[in-house]
Design a protein around this motif. Structure first.
Motif, PDB file in Angstrom:
ATOM      1  N   TYR A 226      -9.875   1.715 -10.177  1.00 37.64           N
ATOM      2  CA  TYR A 226      -9.272   1.593  -8.855  1.00 37.64           C
ATOM      3  C   TYR A 226     -10.288   1.911  -7.771  1.00 37.64           C
ATOM      4  CZ  TYR A 226      -5.202   1.840 -11.877  1.00 37.64           C
ATOM      5  OH  TYR A 226      -4.293   1.599 -12.883  1.00 37.64           O
ATOM      6  N   VAL A 227     -10.303   1.069  -6.740  1.00 35.64           N
ATOM      7  CA  VAL A 227     -11.301   1.213  -5.674  1.00 35.64           C
ATOM      8  C   VAL A 227     -11.198   2.575  -5.002  1.00 35.64           C
ATOM      9  CG1 VAL A 227     -12.047   0.352  -3.424  1.00 35.64           C
ATOM     10  CG2 VAL A 227     -11.513  -1.266  -5.262  1.00 35.64           C
ATOM     11  N   GLN A 228      -9.992   2.978  -4.609  1.00 31.45           N
ATOM     12  CA  GLN A 228      -9.856   4.236  -3.885  1.00 31.45           C
ATOM     13  C   GLN A 228     -10.338   5.421  -4.718  1.00 31.45           C
ATOM     14  OE1 GLN A 228      -8.991   4.442  -0.558  1.00 31.45           O
ATOM     15  NE2 GLN A 228      -9.931   6.434  -0.931  1.00 31.45           N
ATOM     16  N   GLU A 229     -10.099   5.345  -6.012  1.00 28.99           N
ATOM     17  CA  GLU A 229     -10.489   6.460  -6.880  1.00 28.99           C
ATOM     18  C   GLU A 229     -12.002   6.566  -7.023  1.00 28.99           C
ATOM     19  OE1 GLU A 229      -9.046   8.449 -11.109  1.00 28.99           O
ATOM     20  OE2 GLU A 229      -8.198   6.537 -10.467  1.00 28.99           O
ATOM     21  N   ILE A 230     -12.679   5.439  -7.227  1.00 26.62           N
ATOM     22  CA  ILE A 230     -14.133   5.485  -7.377  1.00 26.62           C
ATOM     23  C   ILE A 230     -14.804   5.841  -6.048  1.00 26.62           C
ATOM     24  CG2 ILE A 230     -14.540   3.003  -6.973  1.00 26.62           C
ATOM     25  CD1 ILE A 230     -16.687   3.090  -9.127  1.00 26.62           C
ATOM     26  N   VAL A 231     -14.218   5.381  -4.942  1.00 28.36           N
ATOM     27  CA  VAL A 231     -14.766   5.706  -3.621  1.00 28.36           C
ATOM     28  C   VAL A 231     -14.610   7.198  -3.327  1.00 28.36           C
ATOM     29  CG1 VAL A 231     -14.361   5.385  -1.142  1.00 28.36           C
ATOM     30  CG2 VAL A 231     -14.540   3.399  -2.639  1.00 28.36           C
ATOM     31  N   ASP A 232     -13.518   7.785  -3.803  1.00 27.43           N
ATOM     32  CA  ASP A 232     -13.318   9.224  -3.614  1.00 27.43           C
ATOM     33  C   ASP A 232     -14.257  10.046  -4.492  1.00 27.43           C
ATOM     34  OD1 ASP A 232     -11.312   8.761  -1.791  1.00 27.43           O
ATOM     35  OD2 ASP A 232      -9.666   9.081  -3.206  1.00 27.43           O
TER      36      ASP A 232
END
Length: 244
Positions: A63-69
């Motif tokens: 998931y994008v949001q998870e890797i970005v976090d």
């Protein structure tokens, strides 16, 4: 086991790496010819850091949001693999938020390839390594290009997307995240066709196939990149849905 202790996670990775080495040896390859992507979706940064401190560098997220976090909280030499479905409007936040993204494994149509190519160019970053995701199971709910269209997409990425580096093919397998020998055979067949069309040796085209339940079989059938999550980190922890 939903949550693993740091010591248990480290030991689990050690066991996986041993099994990977044995599977590679059975088919006449060295363990260094198979990459283990530790898939850390829903897991805390502290557990990823534990494996990093133990020497592992390759991690995957869906998931994008998870890797970005997570990425900014970990050292720059982590080799991140993004293995989830990617929508065009998420390309900018992904590539901006994870400058050390090593491989994007889920290119499945020309539109997302073109969007990635354009943004990589505008951002002035090095060419991004990509795998083409192939729907080997034929299930409509699965992302991925049909095997019959694999060569066409590989040609497009190789010939028209100068800011992307075509590096291989990926499959998820069946709806329940298991695979069969047929899934693996299909991906290997796609590689043969792609390499012939592009005029490259098969060693230059990776196969990303095999997860926690079937990675040894996948390696024996040619996988160079296995994506291991639950048997390292424990079962996933998804937020509970509130009931009405």
């Amino acid at each position: 086991m939903a949550t693993s202790s740091p010591a248990a996670v480290t030991e689990a990775l050690r066991t996986v790496l041993h099994r990977v080495g044995q599977a590679a040896e059975r088919c006449g390859r060295g363990a260094d010819r198979v990459r283990v992507v530790a898939v850390s979706k829903t897991k805390p940064v502290a557990l990823i850091r534990q494996l990093y401190d133990a020497g592992h560098r390759c991690f995957g997220e869906n998931y994008v949001q998870e890797i970005v976090d997570k990425a900014p909280q970990l050292p720059d030499d982590v080799e991140w693999h993004f293995i989830g479905n990617l929508q065009s409007n998420k390309v900018k936040p992904l590539l901006t938020g994870v400058p050390n993204l090593a491989v994007l494994e889920s290119v499945d149509d020309e539109k997302i390839a073109n969007r990635l190519d354009s943004f990589v160019a505008s951002a002035g970053r090095n060419p991004l390594k990509v795998f083409i995701q192939v729907n080997t199971s034929g299930e409509e709910s699965k992302s991925g290009v049909e095997p019959s269209s694999c060569v066409e997409l590989a040609k497009h990425v190789s010939q028209n997307c100068s800011n992307l580096e075509f590096c291989g093919l990926m499959t998820i397998g069946n709806l329940d995240y298991t695979s069969t020998p047929e899934n693996f055979k299909t991906l290997a067949s796609c590689r043969s066709e792609v390499c012939k069309a592009l005029g490259i040796p098969e060693e230059k085209c990776e196969l990303s196939m095999g997860m926690s339940g079937d990675f040894e079989q996948a390696i024996e059938m040619g996988s160079t990149n296995v994506r291991i999550g639950s048997i390292i980190f424990g079962s996933r922890e998804y937020p509970k849905k509130s009931s009405d």
